[in-house]
Design an enzyme around this catalytic site. Sequence first.
Site, PDB file in Angstrom:
ATOM      1  N   TYR A  56       4.101  10.642   0.943  1.00  0.00           N
ATOM      2  CA  TYR A  56       2.649  10.782   0.902  1.00  0.00           C
ATOM      3  C   TYR A  56       2.188  11.544  -0.336  1.00  0.00           C
ATOM      4  O   TYR A  56       1.348  12.444  -0.254  1.00  0.00           O
ATOM      5  CB  TYR A  56       2.139  11.498   2.157  1.00  0.00           C
ATOM      6  N   HIS A 124      12.249   7.599   7.363  1.00  0.00           N
ATOM      7  CA  HIS A 124      10.926   7.026   7.157  1.00  0.00           C
ATOM      8  C   HIS A 124      10.971   5.508   6.933  1.00  0.00           C
ATOM      9  O   HIS A 124      11.696   5.033   6.076  1.00  0.00           O
ATOM     10  CB  HIS A 124      10.275   7.694   5.945  1.00  0.00           C
TER      11      HIS A 124
END
Length: 421
Positions: A56, A124
């Site tokens: 992110y 992830h």
Amino acid sequence: MPSALPSPSTLIPPIICGTATFNNQYNPDPYALPTTDIVHEALSLGVRAFDTSPYYGPAEDLLGAALDTPFVHENFPRRDYFLLTKVGRISGDEFDYSESWIRHSVQRSLERLHTNYLDVVYCHDVEFVSPEEVLTAVTELRRIRDETGVIKYVGISGYPVDTLCELAEMILDQSGEPLDVVMSYANFTLQNTRLASVGLPRLKAAGVQVVPNASVLGMGLLRRKGVPIGGKGDFHPSPKELRAAIQAASDWSDKQDIKDKRLEKVAIRWALENWLQEGAAVGSTGDPASGIPCTREKIEKYRGDKLGVSVMGVSNVEELRETMRVWRSILDGLEDGEKTAFDSGRGTDEREWSLDRQKQVQTLATGIRKVLGDWVDYAWPSPPPDFVNRRSAPSIPAPLPTPDASPDLYQSKLRSTRAQI
């Protein structure tokens, strides 16, 4: 999970503040966001968990800078809030699940977040790599957990429900130990509820303790004005036909004679409210941020009913306050909500309003799903058919700019921790 650790289902809060919005995928300039104000207000409102990722952009740095402040140090002990981060995804088309990269990523997250341990670490977007790579990464995370204690719980995250289930089953079969947490996103929304219908029975059977539901707006798809356009342009993987169906559903909702009928308002409340109950079997008894003061000791002593866990991201303080207003209204409408409303000081009238709003939202949700028709429970392909992982060999990149330098004390602790990993 080592037997000495309590189950994450007794600790992880049912509402988690997500930080994917601290990224130029959702916002043109994440450094311009009031991220410190958001984090401080979240803590003040009772939120006790934050989800982030190195993928992110600057999110870990921004979250860490907000937590590494006198306000937090003086008012919120580290053991009273939870940090969940991820490993393995580097960019849109770059993944590295090797043992060396996992170690590097964990060390970097500890430094960025100014902490000496991480409550949950996920692999992830596991659908982008092979099952063997996922097993390697999970094994390495568990080794770090067992040998150093800097990780408490290990999980996976991703989009395709079937893939998440298959991997959870494979990891249990291959290692003899179930995953602690599996996070799914955009799979329990007004448009797609496959996490409940397909995922929950299999994940529960695979021994998974907690299944957080993230991105209740389907990565911004379920909004009146359409998907968000950040610094990376239109990133959303949904097809144009689905977007058109969502727009038609939004237009239908706008025409109804019901207050607060905007698509995103309906979608947020419907998903949060229904997942609290649908996801309870893989939920948590952690602090629900009900407005009643709560401590870690109180949570450990008094176990309430489990609630389904949701992750909510916001881009400003007003969005956060509105989200928490809706969240607490939902809690007031639960079976024991009258006591919650009274003990929190909101009053029993709030419970009656909540029950009325619940009926309104259900009416609108039924109509919206009818307009969506065949697009209900549609899931876009992930990864896309032409995906190629361009990561050819592990390498250590230069760090992102850090918004706020770490105190010397934390740096010395982190050097000691890194030496152990």
